[in-house]
Scaffold this motif. Structure first.
Motif, PDB file in Angstrom:
ATOM      1  N   PRO A  94      -6.948   8.583  -1.521  1.00 23.74           N
ATOM      2  CA  PRO A  94      -6.975   7.673  -0.371  1.00 23.74           C
ATOM      3  C   PRO A  94      -5.771   6.728  -0.380  1.00 23.74           C
ATOM      4  O   PRO A  94      -5.079   6.560  -1.391  1.00 23.74           O
ATOM      5  N   GLU A  95      -5.544   6.105   0.759  1.00 20.74           N
ATOM      6  CA  GLU A  95      -4.374   5.238   0.906  1.00 20.74           C
ATOM      7  C   GLU A  95      -4.405   4.071  -0.073  1.00 20.74           C
ATOM      8  O   GLU A  95      -3.361   3.654  -0.592  1.00 20.74           O
ATOM      9  N   ASP A  96      -5.597   3.534  -0.359  1.00 17.99           N
ATOM     10  CA  ASP A  96      -5.697   2.381  -1.256  1.00 17.99           C
ATOM     11  C   ASP A  96      -5.258   2.708  -2.678  1.00 17.99           C
ATOM     12  O   ASP A  96      -5.014   1.800  -3.470  1.00 17.99           O
ATOM     13  N   ARG A  97      -5.162   3.996  -3.036  1.00 20.52           N
ATOM     14  CA  ARG A  97      -4.771   4.378  -4.393  1.00 20.52           C
ATOM     15  C   ARG A  97      -3.267   4.548  -4.542  1.00 20.52           C
ATOM     16  O   ARG A  97      -2.757   4.599  -5.670  1.00 20.52           O
ATOM     17  N   TYR A  99     -13.474  -2.074  -5.060  1.00 22.55           N
ATOM     18  CA  TYR A  99     -14.294  -0.858  -5.122  1.00 22.55           C
ATOM     19  C   TYR A  99     -15.282  -0.994  -6.285  1.00 22.55           C
ATOM     20  O   TYR A  99     -14.958  -1.547  -7.336  1.00 22.55           O
ATOM     21  N   TRP A 147     -15.973   9.445  -7.885  1.00 19.14           N
ATOM     22  CA  TRP A 147     -15.251   8.689  -6.868  1.00 19.14           C
ATOM     23  C   TRP A 147     -14.575   7.462  -7.492  1.00 19.14           C
ATOM     24  O   TRP A 147     -13.609   6.947  -6.937  1.00 19.14           O
TER      25      TRP A 147
END
Length: 500
Positions: A271-274, A344, A385
């Protein structure tokens, strides 16, 4: 109508119908069974399936009106069963006669051992019926050996019509006293078993030979091709043996079960946040490890806060798992590392309570307003996840096991150990470590911990001109360093994530 016909009529029905008809006749009389059309049968609607509205409209729970009358006034509906369905369940008796030379009984039997034993019992019956050496009981070893030779001789007759067969030209073959075709080897002068010195020639495409290979494969504990070839070579010379054995082993259910590869699901994209260009600890993952037992038999837990982009780690020691303790730990983290924008975590009740508490805070009370922290929960029962923090928890546990051993520490000592662990985790290299001394220092999480998010020199215009120019130069220089560091992070670390 078809079911009534089976109930009322005698007949040798197939097993499924026969079992149910016998049970019905055991519990009731055949003349008691009557026919009712589907339009008048109260059990027809729910058994076939329909909507609730239809059930209420049709009033299926009420019986047909004629059912209240006496039995002699009940209507007698005409039966017209489907003869094709009726006679399809008729028990069939098949009498056949086979007069084919090559259609032997062993072609329909898959077990080699069973083929040999059936042949042995046939010869036992033949000899007993002729009055030769009446025998009883189990087959002897001599009878089984003789039956096997008879089967192998029949296989050779089916496959090799004469000794000049094209497939036998490369071999030096001869026929022994029993009429069995064998191969001459260089071991004829050795004192050994005859089957080892002159093995029996067998074709590769015969059904019984394939059964023999599979039987030996199972008897020897499912060995590989080479071991099975050696074992078979002691008694038999199978043409194209290696290719045939490989083919047979592929059909072995046990070998397939243990050699099959597990299905692998391709990894999804990150994902973009990573992977986005973010400040250190701007996007974090939170989890709890423990409990650990310290002195005085007290339990403590480790709160691990992981940077989703740069893999940096921040550790906090908790005396309990209450929401208040979590909030205090988060406040200490913000005071040291800065305020995150996205958090998260898994679906632990503590994290849900923290998220609810943060939502109640009014961040616009003062003149300075803040964007609320976004808390994102991973799906329940899906720890993969949160792989970027689960991986670091595993590394942390290995360090603690090796460092602490069986040592018992108090709270302050445990905090000190965690600080050392945090330093070790943040100094681990993220990229390849080169042996060349002229290469750049490998990227680590420590390199990003000094990142400046917001400039605190807003009143720079009030400083005298010389100092202002010097500060501007240092600020530009620092920004260039951080930009170069981000470029290295992109080229050396993110480029490795192309491989799944």
């Amino acid at each position: 109508m078809d079911a009534l016909h089976w109930i009322k009529k005698e007949g040798p029905w197939m097993t499924f119908v026969s079992n149910r008809v016998n049970e019905i006749r055991r519990l009731s009389e055949a003349y008691e069974w009557k026919f009712v059309p589907g339009t008048q049968n109260p059990a027809d609607l729910p058994s076939r399936g329909c909507s609730v509205k239809t059930l209420l409209k049709k009033q299926w729970y009420e019986e047909p009106p004629w059912l209240r009358d006496s039995r002699d006034k009940w209507p007698d509906f005409e039966l017209s069963p489907d003869k094709n369905i009726i006679y399809a369940e008729k028990k069939k008796t098949v009498v056949s006669s086979l007069n084919k030379k090559n259609d032997e009984f062993y072609n329909n039997i898959s077990s080699y051992k069973k083929i040999i034993r059936i042949t042995g019992w046939m010869y036992r019956f033949y000899e007993n019926s002729k009055g030769f050496n009446q025998k009883s009981g189990e087959l002897s070893e001599e009878e089984i050996k003789r039956a096997e030779l008879k089967i192998l001789k029949k296989i050779q007759e089916d496959s090799f019509h004469n000794e000049k067969t094209q497939r036998l030209k490369p071999l030096a073959t001869f026929t022994d006293a029993d009429g069995i075709l064998r191969v001459k080897t260089k071991l004829t002068m050795r004192e050994e078993d005859d089957n080892f010195k002159v093995p029996i020639v067998l074709p590769s495409d015969h059904h019984v030979v394939k059964s023999l290979i599979l039987y030996k494969h199972q008897e020897l504990g499912y060995p590989g091709v080479q071991s099975l070839m050696v074992a078979l070579r002691e008694n038999y010379w199978i043409l194209k043996s290696r290719r045939t054995i490989k083919k047979i082993i592929r059909t072995c259910i046990i070998c397939q079960r243990f050699s099959v590869k597990q299905p692998e699901i391709p990894e999804g994209t990150l994902p973009e946040d990573r992977i986005k260009n973010a400040s250190i600890f701007e996007v974090i993952g939170v989890d709890v490890a423990g409990p650990l037992i310290i002195k005085e038999s007290k339990k403590v837990w480790i709160l691990i806060i992981t940077c989703a982009v740069y893999r940096a780690v921040h550790l906090e020691l908790l005396m309990s798992l209450s929401t208040d303790n979590f909030i205090l730990a988060l406040r200490r983290f913000i005071a040291r590392r800065g305020r995150p924008s996205i958090i998260y975590s898994d679906n632990g009740t503590n994290f849900i309570g923290m998220d609810n508490s943060l939502k109640t805070i009014n961040l616009r009370r003062s003149e300075t307003s803040f964007t609320p922290i976004t808390w994102k929960f991973i799906p329940p029962a899906a720890p993969w996840w949160g792989g970027f923090w689960e991986r670091l928890i595993g590394i942390l546990k290995r360090i603690l096991r090796k460092v602490l051993g069986r040592t018992s520490l108090n709270y302050q000592e445990m905090e000190t150990v965690l600080c050392d662990c945090e330093s070790q985790l943040n100094s681990r290299p993220l990229t390849y470590v080169s042996d060349d001394p002229d290469d750049l220092y490998p990227l680590t999480s420590d390199l990003f911990l000094k990142d400046i998010r917001n400039s605190v020199t807003a009143d720079l215009d009030k400083i005298r001109s010389a100092d202002k120019k010097e500060l501007n130069k240092r600020l530009v220089y620092r920004k260039r360093l951080m930009s170069d560091l981000r470029i290295r992070f992109r080229n050396e670390y993110l480029s490795q994530l192309h491989q799944r």
